[in-house]
Design an enzyme around this catalytic site. Structure first.
Site, PDB file in Angstrom:
ATOM      1  N   ASN A   1      -3.920  -3.075  -2.906  1.00 63.48           N
ATOM      2  CA  ASN A   1      -3.831  -4.206  -1.984  1.00 63.48           C
ATOM      3  C   ASN A   1      -2.496  -4.911  -2.188  1.00 63.48           C
ATOM      4  O   ASN A   1      -1.495  -4.462  -1.670  1.00 63.48           O
ATOM      5  CB  ASN A   1      -5.000  -5.171  -2.124  1.00 63.48           C
ATOM      6  CG  ASN A   1      -5.084  -6.087  -0.901  1.00 63.48           C
ATOM      7  OD1 ASN A   1      -4.617  -5.701   0.177  1.00 63.48           O
ATOM      8  ND2 ASN A   1      -5.642  -7.263  -1.048  1.00 63.48           N
TER       9      ASN A   1
ATOM     10  N   THR B   1       0.915  -1.130   0.000  1.00 60.69           N
ATOM     11  CA  THR B   1       0.000   0.000   0.000  1.00 60.69           C
ATOM     12  C   THR B   1       0.956   1.182   0.000  1.00 60.69           C
ATOM     13  O   THR B   1       2.150   0.996   0.040  1.00 60.69           O
ATOM     14  CB  THR B   1      -0.867  -0.109   1.280  1.00 60.69           C
ATOM     15  OG1 THR B   1      -1.643  -1.290   1.182  1.00 60.69           O
ATOM     16  CG2 THR B   1      -1.736   1.078   1.551  1.00 60.69           C
TER      17      THR B   1
HETATM   18  N1  GLY Z   1      -5.381  -3.603   1.523  1.00 61.36           N
HETATM   19  C1  GLY Z   1      -4.829  -3.424   2.800  1.00 61.36           C
HETATM   20  C2  GLY Z   1      -5.769  -2.739   3.725  1.00 61.36           C
HETATM   21  O1  GLY Z   1      -6.652  -2.027   3.285  1.00 61.36           O
HETATM   22  O2  GLY Z   1      -5.644  -2.928   4.903  1.00 61.36           O
END
Ligand code: GLY
Length: 559
Positions: free
Chosen positions: A389, A369
């Site tokens: 993600n 992220t």
């Molecule tokens: N995709 C990681 C989160 O939103 O925690």
């Protein structure tokens, strides 16, 4: 000679109101600052600040630039959360988290026997949620920016059309992800040049992405959610057996939400509400720790107490948290000091790492992220975390439009009780439903004291994000570290299940490790936890101090 030149450079910098950081000192600036995971994207934000933009203008410019220069996590095809605190004290969250397509269903990743279909929620079109980034950044710009979408998109369009030099780390990252990207035609062509991998120093141009960004600059988010680009997304989804339709795209809306606010030792902690678990879990942990004597940083006592707070809060995350527009989430109860007091009592009485279950707050979510922080000359601040993600998302690049799609559907509980790609066990509250937003761990956070901005902070790292943000906040507020020190300090992570305490490999003394092991903590070493991009504001002088995490290749820039 060298001395005279560096003195001259230093003098120029001081006159310009910016002091360059050395390896272990923060970058200091009098007026505005941008910190992101990628140097050219930080420069894009600074360009906009210098052009008279405010923190939101600069944040939106940085967000779009990262989609060009940092496709590992920067994106148009993903989603996230932008926390804005205006100089007048007003705070707002722009929730642009992805959404499950209208045809999504609870068991869509299970076979007839109820077993998880391998990779179905992580690779390919079925893994993608309806993207929110373009809607979110455009909404933030329209409501809180000054310069308008066309101006703040200019640096990103320039970087995409003229190209930029491939860094060592970008080349490595493409090499590491070639197996994923090679599966999909446009990704193989654009990111892997059909097998002739990019070398550091070569120029990476993205003409299709430049056209997409230019269309958004001309026509706003409608250009993305309706018309040619929406048709291209729907077509690629269909080609690879995904669910996202033009209707899903046309109905997507970024949402403005009230931030979640907690308190810790005289500071106000402003963070994000569901569908992120970040704010709730962060405030629950800080509440537990508030009156405890934590001992020296990274001593046995501090690691033990903080780990137990992590375990309790993550256990609650697993059961209680989901999209509050769909399920009832007991936010107030989970974040109440009274509830924290009961958990604290348990921690004090129990043996270290004693088995525990989620609490009863009844009345009586790899570094994949990316985060950036911005503060402007007037004191407006933005803390933004957004993502595809997994690194490079689901691997699919939209043909003709040049951007990657996310694999955010994996953040749902595909099978309640079974772990997702971050090993997070999640419950019914986070089961899949059409138009629902998957539970996130993103934790963009702003800290104030007596109404004055003190910190803007956040991190990537999936399920580890919240604990990373917690430790940086404790480093500054409890241990009086400067922001660079707090960001660089070794970190640890415990998310209740699986039962293990992860430690950064080179960060802890052998004595402390031995004490933790003897106390019963199952230890595991990891390379690095998170990648924080943070800004601290000195309460006396009002100078801004920026720190890009040494775990990454980011940059703090100011003026
Ligand atoms: N995709 C990681 C989160 O939103 O925690």
């Amino acid at each position: 000679m060298r001395y005279r030149r560096s003195t001259f450079v230093l003098l120029l910098c001081v006159l310009a109101g910016v002091l360059p950081g050395r390896a272990l000192t923060p970058v200091a600036a009098r007026r505005g600052m941008v910190v992101s995971s990628e140097p050219l994207a930080s420069d894009a934000g600074l360009e906009i600040l210098r052009a008279g933009g405010n923190a939101v203008d600069a944040a939106v410019a940085t967000g779009f630039a990262l989609a060009v220069t940092y496709p590992f996590a920067g994106n148009l095809g993903g989603g996230g959360f932008m926390l804005i605190r205006r100089a007048n004290g007003e705070s707002i969250v722009v929730d642009y988290r992805e959404e499950a397509p209208g045809a999504a269903s609870r068991d869509m990743y299970l076979d007839a026997q109820g077993n998880l279909l391998p990779h179905a929620s992580t690779v390919g079109a079925l893994a993608a949620g309806v993207p929110g980034t373009v809607a979110g950044l455009a909404l933030a710009e329209q409501k809180y920016g000054k310069l308008g979408l066309a101006r703040v998109l200019a640096p990103a369009i320039r970087l995409a059309s003229r190209g930029f030099p491939v860094s060592y780390y970008f080349a490595e990252s493409l090499r590491e992800h070639r197996e994923l990207l090679a599966q999909f035609d446009a990704s193989r062509r654009i990111f892997l040049r059909n097998g002739r991998l990019y070398e550091p120093g070569e120029t990476f141009r993205q003409p299709q992405l430049a056209r997409t960004l230019a269309a958004i600059a001309r026509r706003g988010p409608r250009a993305f959610y309706r018309g040619r680009i929406a048709a291209a997304i729907a077509a690629i989804e269909k080609k690879y057996h995904g669910l996202i339709t033009r209707k899903d795209l046309a109905q997507y809306q970024a949402k403005l939400r009230a931030p979640l606010v907690g308190h810790f030792r005289g500071y106000e902690i402003v963070s994000v509400p569901p569908p992120s678990s970040g704010g709730v879990v962060l405030v629950e942990m800080l509440n537990i720790l508030e009156p405890l004597e934590l001992g020296p940083p990274n001593s046995y006592q501090s690691i033990h107490l903080i780990t137990e707070a992590m375990r309790h809060a993550y256990a609650d995350r697993a059961v209680y948290l989901g999209d509050a527009d769909f399920v009832s989430v007991p936010v107030a109860r989970l974040t109440s000091p009274e509830y924290a007091a009961t958990l604290r009592e348990e921690i004090i009485k129990a043996k270290p790492d004693a088995p525990l279950q989620p609490g009863q707050p009844a009345a009586g979510e790899s570094s994949n992220t990316t985060h950036f922080s911005v503060v402007d000359a007037d004191g407006n601040a933005v803390s933004n975390t957004y993502t595809l993600n997994g690194g490079y998302g689901c691997g699919i690049t939209v043909e003709g439009a040049g951007f990657l799609l996310n694999n955010e559907m994996d953040d749902f509980a595909s099978k309640p009780g079974a772990p997702n790609m971050f090993g997070l066990v999640q419950g019914e509250a986070n089961a899949i439903a059409p138009r629902k937003r998957p539970l996130s761990s993103m934790t963009p956070t702003i800290v104030t004291r007596d109404g004055k901005l003190r910190l803007a902070v956040g991190s990537p790292g999936g399920g580890t994000i919240i604990n990373t943000v917690l430790q940086v906040i404790l480093g500054v507020l409890v241990y009086n570290m400067d922001i660079r020190m707090a960001v660089a300090a070794p970190r640890f992570h415990d998310q209740w299940q699986p039962d293990k305490l992860e430690l950064e490999r080179w960060g802890f003394s052998a004595d402390t490790i031995e004490k933790l092991r003897a106390a019963g903590y199952p230890l595991e070493y990891v390379g690095g936890l998170g990648e924080v991009e943070a800004i601290a504001v000195d309460p006396q002088s009002d100078w801004r101090f920026g720190a890009a995490d040494p775990r990454g290749d980011g940059k703090a820039v100011g003026y």
